[in-house]
Design a protein around this motif. Sequence first.
Motif, PDB file in Angstrom:
ATOM      1  N   PHE A  77       0.836  -1.208   0.000  1.00 20.21           N
ATOM      2  CA  PHE A  77       0.000   0.000   0.000  1.00 20.21           C
ATOM      3  C   PHE A  77       0.869   1.256   0.000  1.00 20.21           C
ATOM      4  O   PHE A  77       0.579   2.222  -0.714  1.00 20.21           O
ATOM      5  N   ILE A  78       1.948   1.251   0.782  1.00 22.55           N
ATOM      6  CA  ILE A  78       2.862   2.402   0.814  1.00 22.55           C
ATOM      7  C   ILE A  78       3.452   2.627  -0.575  1.00 22.55           C
ATOM      8  O   ILE A  78       3.526   3.765  -1.052  1.00 22.55           O
ATOM      9  N   LYS A  79       3.846   1.557  -1.227  1.00 23.15           N
ATOM     10  CA  LYS A  79       4.441   1.675  -2.568  1.00 23.15           C
ATOM     11  C   LYS A  79       3.441   2.173  -3.605  1.00 23.15           C
ATOM     12  O   LYS A  79       3.839   2.660  -4.664  1.00 23.15           O
ATOM     13  N   GLN A  80       2.144   2.082  -3.310  1.00 18.03           N
ATOM     14  CA  GLN A  80       1.111   2.592  -4.212  1.00 18.03           C
ATOM     15  C   GLN A  80       0.741   4.040  -3.881  1.00 18.03           C
ATOM     16  O   GLN A  80      -0.206   4.590  -4.438  1.00 18.03           O
ATOM     17  N   GLY A  81       1.469   4.661  -2.951  1.00 11.30           N
ATOM     18  CA  GLY A  81       1.257   6.074  -2.637  1.00 11.30           C
ATOM     19  C   GLY A  81       0.420   6.356  -1.409  1.00 11.30           C
ATOM     20  O   GLY A  81       0.171   7.522  -1.093  1.00 11.30           O
ATOM     21  N   HIS A  82      -0.026   5.325  -0.709  1.00  7.37           N
ATOM     22  CA  HIS A  82      -0.790   5.538   0.518  1.00  7.37           C
ATOM     23  C   HIS A  82       0.161   5.874   1.666  1.00  7.37           C
ATOM     24  O   HIS A  82       1.270   5.352   1.735  1.00  7.37           O
ATOM     25  N   SER A  83      -0.277   6.729   2.575  1.00  8.65           N
ATOM     26  CA  SER A  83       0.549   7.107   3.718  1.00  8.65           C
ATOM     27  C   SER A  83       0.621   5.979   4.738  1.00  8.65           C
ATOM     28  O   SER A  83      -0.387   5.333   5.027  1.00  8.65           O
ATOM     29  N   LEU A  84       1.815   5.792   5.296  1.00 13.00           N
ATOM     30  CA  LEU A  84       1.970   4.898   6.438  1.00 13.00           C
ATOM     31  C   LEU A  84       1.420   5.603   7.665  1.00 13.00           C
ATOM     32  O   LEU A  84       1.707   6.773   7.904  1.00 13.00           O
ATOM     33  N   VAL A  85       0.605   4.912   8.434  1.00 11.00           N
ATOM     34  CA  VAL A  85       0.158   5.424   9.722  1.00 11.00           C
ATOM     35  C   VAL A  85       0.970   4.737  10.814  1.00 11.00           C
ATOM     36  O   VAL A  85       1.560   5.395  11.668  1.00 11.00           O
ATOM     37  N   ALA A  86       1.008   3.417  10.798  1.00  9.57           N
ATOM     38  CA  ALA A  86       1.802   2.685  11.792  1.00  9.57           C
ATOM     39  C   ALA A  86       2.048   1.274  11.285  1.00  9.57           C
ATOM     40  O   ALA A  86       1.230   0.701  10.572  1.00  9.57           O
ATOM     41  N   ASP A  87       3.176   0.735  11.691  1.00  8.98           N
ATOM     42  CA  ASP A  87       3.513  -0.634  11.338  1.00  8.98           C
ATOM     43  C   ASP A  87       3.790  -1.397  12.628  1.00  8.98           C
ATOM     44  O   ASP A  87       4.693  -1.031  13.368  1.00  8.98           O
ATOM     45  N   ASP A  88       2.995  -2.372  12.894  1.00  6.44           N
ATOM     46  CA  ASP A  88       3.163  -3.310  14.005  1.00  6.44           C
ATOM     47  C   ASP A  88       2.424  -2.896  15.277  1.00  6.44           C
ATOM     48  O   ASP A  88       1.697  -3.686  15.827  1.00  6.44           O
ATOM     49  N   LYS A  89       2.610  -1.687  15.741  1.00  8.47           N
ATOM     50  CA  LYS A  89       1.936  -1.231  16.965  1.00  8.47           C
ATOM     51  C   LYS A  89       1.178   0.056  16.647  1.00  8.47           C
ATOM     52  O   LYS A  89       1.775   1.108  16.464  1.00  8.47           O
ATOM     53  N   VAL A  90      -0.146  -0.057  16.592  1.00 11.26           N
ATOM     54  CA  VAL A  90      -0.980   1.072  16.176  1.00 11.26           C
ATOM     55  C   VAL A  90      -1.705   1.651  17.391  1.00 11.26           C
ATOM     56  O   VAL A  90      -2.522   0.972  18.016  1.00 11.26           O
ATOM     57  N   PRO A  91      -1.421   2.927  17.725  1.00 11.20           N
ATOM     58  CA  PRO A  91      -2.143   3.555  18.830  1.00 11.20           C
ATOM     59  C   PRO A  91      -3.546   3.977  18.395  1.00 11.20           C
ATOM     60  O   PRO A  91      -3.728   4.508  17.302  1.00 11.20           O
ATOM     61  N   THR A  92      -4.530   3.721  19.244  1.00 10.95           N
ATOM     62  CA  THR A  92      -5.909   4.127  18.960  1.00 10.95           C
ATOM     63  C   THR A  92      -6.459   4.925  20.125  1.00 10.95           C
ATOM     64  O   THR A  92      -6.053   4.742  21.278  1.00 10.95           O
ATOM     65  N   ILE A  93      -7.386   5.826  19.810  1.00  9.65           N
ATOM     66  CA  ILE A  93      -8.088   6.617  20.818  1.00  9.65           C
ATOM     67  C   ILE A  93      -9.536   6.747  20.376  1.00  9.65           C
ATOM     68  O   ILE A  93      -9.876   6.438  19.236  1.00  9.65           O
ATOM     69  N   ILE A  94     -10.364   7.249  21.273  1.00  5.86           N
ATOM     70  CA  ILE A  94     -11.738   7.568  20.912  1.00  5.86           C
ATOM     71  C   ILE A  94     -11.945   9.063  21.129  1.00  5.86           C
ATOM     72  O   ILE A  94     -11.541   9.612  22.149  1.00  5.86           O
ATOM     73  N   GLU A  95     -12.535   9.707  20.123  1.00  8.92           N
ATOM     74  CA  GLU A  95     -12.898  11.122  20.218  1.00  8.92           C
ATOM     75  C   GLU A  95     -14.385  11.216  19.945  1.00  8.92           C
ATOM     76  O   GLU A  95     -14.817  10.996  18.811  1.00  8.92           O
ATOM     77  N   GLY A  96     -15.154  11.492  20.967  1.00  4.34           N
ATOM     78  CA  GLY A  96     -16.607  11.487  20.836  1.00  4.34           C
ATOM     79  C   GLY A  96     -17.060  10.072  20.565  1.00  4.34           C
ATOM     80  O   GLY A  96     -16.802   9.163  21.341  1.00  4.34           O
ATOM     81  N   ASP A  97     -17.701   9.852  19.430  1.00  9.68           N
ATOM     82  CA  ASP A  97     -18.125   8.508  19.031  1.00  9.68           C
ATOM     83  C   ASP A  97     -17.202   7.907  17.975  1.00  9.68           C
ATOM     84  O   ASP A  97     -17.504   6.855  17.418  1.00  9.68           O
ATOM     85  N   CYS A  98     -16.093   8.575  17.670  1.00 10.21           N
ATOM     86  CA  CYS A  98     -15.230   8.156  16.570  1.00 10.21           C
ATOM     87  C   CYS A  98     -13.942   7.529  17.096  1.00 10.21           C
ATOM     88  O   CYS A  98     -13.250   8.120  17.926  1.00 10.21           O
ATOM     89  N   PHE A  99     -13.641   6.352  16.590  1.00  7.48           N
ATOM     90  CA  PHE A  99     -12.386   5.686  16.938  1.00  7.48           C
ATOM     91  C   PHE A  99     -11.336   6.086  15.922  1.00  7.48           C
ATOM     92  O   PHE A  99     -11.576   6.055  14.718  1.00  7.48           O
TER      93      PHE A  99
END
Length: 191
Positions: free
Chosen positions: A53-75
């Motif tokens: 996906f990265i090689k197709q131009g998509h941005s890397l967000v995280a590899d292996d350990k992905v931090p998540t949070i909740i803001e309002g009703d949105c994860f």
Amino acid sequence: MIGFWLLHLVLPLYLSLEGVYDFFHAGCVEVDGAVMMFVAPSMGGKSTLTDFFIKQGHSLVADDKVPTIIEGDCFMAGGSHPYHRPYRKFEELGHYVENFSSAFKPIQGFYGIKSVAADGDIKISEVRGAAKFSALLPHYLYRFSFFEKKRMHYLIAMLNAVRVFDVTVPRNLKKLPEVHNIIYNHSRDLL
């Protein structure tokens, strides 16, 4: 090697213990302003798919350990560090990725990678009901007993808000362009 241990183990553990983030063992890329998370057991294809996906131009967000949070009703999922390891050399940070998205963005969906034979079909099916719970719980990091109650509430809320899919991925690197196109088009239909 110190950088690897700090970024991959110490910092995520500290942020989990402090209750700042909930971490998933996943690969995560940005697609059209939202993020997709790829989950699979270790050596199950997360980093390979993330790399494609990265090689197709998509941005890397995280590899292996992905931090998540909740803001309002949105994860939301956010960037952990701009390094990607599409290989298993444990003591290295990996390749630096310029196209890195550090901002927290809405999680579009989880795609559970299911390996099939090299000539197998690529299929996406939605996971529903209690099976969603079984699909994601194994991919939580740091499963300490004192996290359990809070973690279950968080996961239940997430599963009520975010869709989960199984995707069959042939064990054939030549099929990665087709896998990418199918997942990409599927994720765009969710917007």
